[in-house]
Design a protein around this motif. Structure first.
Motif, PDB file in Angstrom:
ATOM      1  N   ALA A   1       0.809  -1.214   0.000  1.00 45.67           N
ATOM      2  CA  ALA A   1       0.000   0.000   0.000  1.00 45.67           C
ATOM      3  C   ALA A   1       0.843   1.265   0.000  1.00 45.67           C
ATOM      4  O   ALA A   1       0.328   2.350  -0.299  1.00 45.67           O
ATOM      5  CB  ALA A   1      -0.941   0.008   1.199  1.00 45.67           C
ATOM      6  N   ASN A   2       2.116   1.150   0.337  1.00 46.41           N
ATOM      7  CA  ASN A   2       2.971   2.328   0.432  1.00 46.41           C
ATOM      8  C   ASN A   2       4.025   2.327  -0.664  1.00 46.41           C
ATOM      9  O   ASN A   2       4.566   1.276  -1.006  1.00 46.41           O
ATOM     10  CB  ASN A   2       3.644   2.367   1.812  1.00 46.41           C
ATOM     11  N   ARG A   3       4.314   3.529  -1.210  1.00 53.48           N
ATOM     12  CA  ARG A   3       5.266   3.608  -2.313  1.00 53.48           C
ATOM     13  C   ARG A   3       6.679   3.272  -1.845  1.00 53.48           C
ATOM     14  O   ARG A   3       7.444   2.634  -2.561  1.00 53.48           O
ATOM     15  CB  ARG A   3       5.228   5.008  -2.916  1.00 53.48           C
ATOM     16  N   GLU A   4       7.061   3.704  -0.649  1.00 53.78           N
ATOM     17  CA  GLU A   4       8.415   3.468  -0.165  1.00 53.78           C
ATOM     18  C   GLU A   4       8.608   2.018   0.277  1.00 53.78           C
ATOM     19  O   GLU A   4       9.646   1.418   0.016  1.00 53.78           O
ATOM     20  CB  GLU A   4       8.721   4.416   0.993  1.00 53.78           C
ATOM     21  N   TRP A   5       7.632   1.478   0.970  1.00 53.06           N
ATOM     22  CA  TRP A   5       7.724   0.108   1.456  1.00 53.06           C
ATOM     23  C   TRP A   5       7.290  -0.912   0.406  1.00 53.06           C
ATOM     24  O   TRP A   5       7.574  -2.104   0.546  1.00 53.06           O
ATOM     25  CB  TRP A   5       6.833  -0.066   2.692  1.00 53.06           C
ATOM     26  N   GLY A   6       6.622  -0.456  -0.626  1.00 56.80           N
ATOM     27  CA  GLY A   6       6.064  -1.392  -1.604  1.00 56.80           C
ATOM     28  C   GLY A   6       7.095  -2.185  -2.375  1.00 56.80           C
ATOM     29  O   GLY A   6       6.755  -3.214  -2.978  1.00 56.80           O
ATOM     30  N   ASN A   7       8.361  -1.736  -2.379  1.00 53.12           N
ATOM     31  CA  ASN A   7       9.400  -2.503  -3.072  1.00 53.12           C
ATOM     32  C   ASN A   7       9.577  -3.895  -2.477  1.00 53.12           C
ATOM     33  O   ASN A   7       9.948  -4.833  -3.180  1.00 53.12           O
ATOM     34  CB  ASN A   7      10.733  -1.749  -3.006  1.00 53.12           C
ATOM     35  N   ILE A   8       9.286  -4.015  -1.181  1.00 52.49           N
ATOM     36  CA  ILE A   8       9.396  -5.334  -0.541  1.00 52.49           C
ATOM     37  C   ILE A   8       8.381  -6.289  -1.151  1.00 52.49           C
ATOM     38  O   ILE A   8       8.715  -7.415  -1.546  1.00 52.49           O
ATOM     39  CB  ILE A   8       9.187  -5.208   0.979  1.00 52.49           C
ATOM     40  N   GLY A   9       7.129  -5.855  -1.219  1.00 54.15           N
ATOM     41  CA  GLY A   9       6.094  -6.705  -1.793  1.00 54.15           C
ATOM     42  C   GLY A   9       6.291  -6.951  -3.280  1.00 54.15           C
ATOM     43  O   GLY A   9       6.061  -8.059  -3.769  1.00 54.15           O
ATOM     44  N   THR A  10       6.728  -5.919  -4.015  1.00 50.11           N
ATOM     45  CA  THR A  10       6.950  -6.083  -5.452  1.00 50.11           C
ATOM     46  C   THR A  10       8.058  -7.090  -5.728  1.00 50.11           C
ATOM     47  O   THR A  10       7.931  -7.951  -6.611  1.00 50.11           O
ATOM     48  CB  THR A  10       7.303  -4.728  -6.089  1.00 50.11           C
ATOM     49  N   ASN A  11       9.150  -6.992  -4.970  1.00 47.47           N
ATOM     50  CA  ASN A  11      10.246  -7.950  -5.158  1.00 47.47           C
ATOM     51  C   ASN A  11       9.822  -9.360  -4.761  1.00 47.47           C
ATOM     52  O   ASN A  11      10.252 -10.342  -5.387  1.00 47.47           O
ATOM     53  CB  ASN A  11      11.451  -7.516  -4.332  1.00 47.47           C
TER      54      ASN A  11
END
Length: 291
Positions: A214-224
């Motif tokens: 849900a967050n742009r900064e933290w979303g890299n974790i979920g995307t990866n």
């Protein structure tokens, strides 16, 4: 009389050596077909069908242990997102009502993704299983080595006219190649089991990376994480491609000129197969840019 007995003994030894070589060669050629069929059946399975007991244990851990932590993480992420949105709009002096509905919509999507995490992850592996199973069917149909005709050709063309010394050396060569094939089969089993264990580890912690989307900064974790899931699913397809290439190379070996060279070519192909299978995981991750 002595020469007759010597000739009979030599012929007996040569028959024994021919049978030894033929048995080794039959194992080599049959191993190609069995390897393709066996790997196709194992790699094409989804986590739920590969070992239902392990899958149920991992899913229970994910739902009862990891999911509550993911709920705390998504609460923090949504609160952080709300605070950031307020600060960016000059402490609500420039706040637009549409931003509130946008935030509410994003929060609903994030909660929905978290509640359907298991379904999304299993869908990725269902797609990978379909690709692998389709590839396995095509590979098994197109790369079958015709053992009977190949063995008969080898016997009539090479073994019957070989001297005793060449038969002994060929017997040891084929035995070494057969042992190497069994060792390669063991390594392939290790690769397949290691991949499935890695998949179960990914599945067990799935709610945590999904909670960060849900967050742009933290979303890299979920995307990866999602990239890694699809990379593991794609790895099964790459494994089947490697095995298919190996089967084609072995089935097209030329044995008319030098049988010794053909045996060593089989051994070289098995080493290349093993190396290629170890590289399938990193290759799939590099394609999807997963770390």
């Amino acid at each position: 009389m002595f020469e007759f007995l010597t000739d009979q003994l030599e012929e007996f030894i040569r028959d024994f050596l021919r049978g030894w070589v033929m048995a080794n060669l039959e194992d080599l050629f049959n191993g190609v077909n069995n390897k393709v069929a066996g790997i196709g059946a194992d790699v094409s399975r989804t986590p739920s069908t590969w070992n239902p007991t392990i899958f149920n244990m991992v899913r229970n851990l994910s739902e009862n242990v990891v999911l509550p932590i993911a709920g705390i993480i998504i609460t923090y992420v949504l609160c952080y997102e709300l605070i950031t949105m307020v600060i960016d709009k000059n402490n609500m002096h420039e706040f637009d009502t549409a931003l509130f509905f946008k935030y509410l919509f994003k929060a609903c999507i994030a909660v929905m993704l978290l509640s359907h995490t298991a379904d999304i992850v299993m869908a990725a592996f269902d797609v990978g299983s379909h690709m692998t199973l389709s590839a396995s069917t095509l590979i098994v149909d197109s790369t079958t080595v015709h053992v009977s005709s190949s063995i008969q050709s080898i016997f009539t063309t090479h073994l019957y006219s070989m001297p005793t010394g060449d038969l002994i050396s060929l017997g040891f060569e084929t035995m070494m190649c057969k042992l190497c094939l069994r060792f390669i089969s063991l390594l392939i089993t290790v690769i397949i089991y290691g991949r499935m264990i890695e998949i179960y580890l990914y599945v067990s912690v799935a709610p945590i990376p999904f909670a960060t989307l849900a967050n742009r900064e933290w979303g890299n974790i979920g995307t990866n994480y999602i990239r890694g899931i699809f990379a593991l699913a794609l790895q099964g397809f790459f494994i089947m491609v490697c095995v298919g290439i190996y089967a084609v190379l072995v089935s097209h070996l030329t044995i008319d000129s030098d049988l010794h060279e053909a045996v060593w070519q089989i051994l070289a192909h098995t080493v290349v197969l093993c190396f290629s299978l170890f590289k399938t995981g990193s290759f799939a991750k590099s394609i999807l840019n997963a770390r």
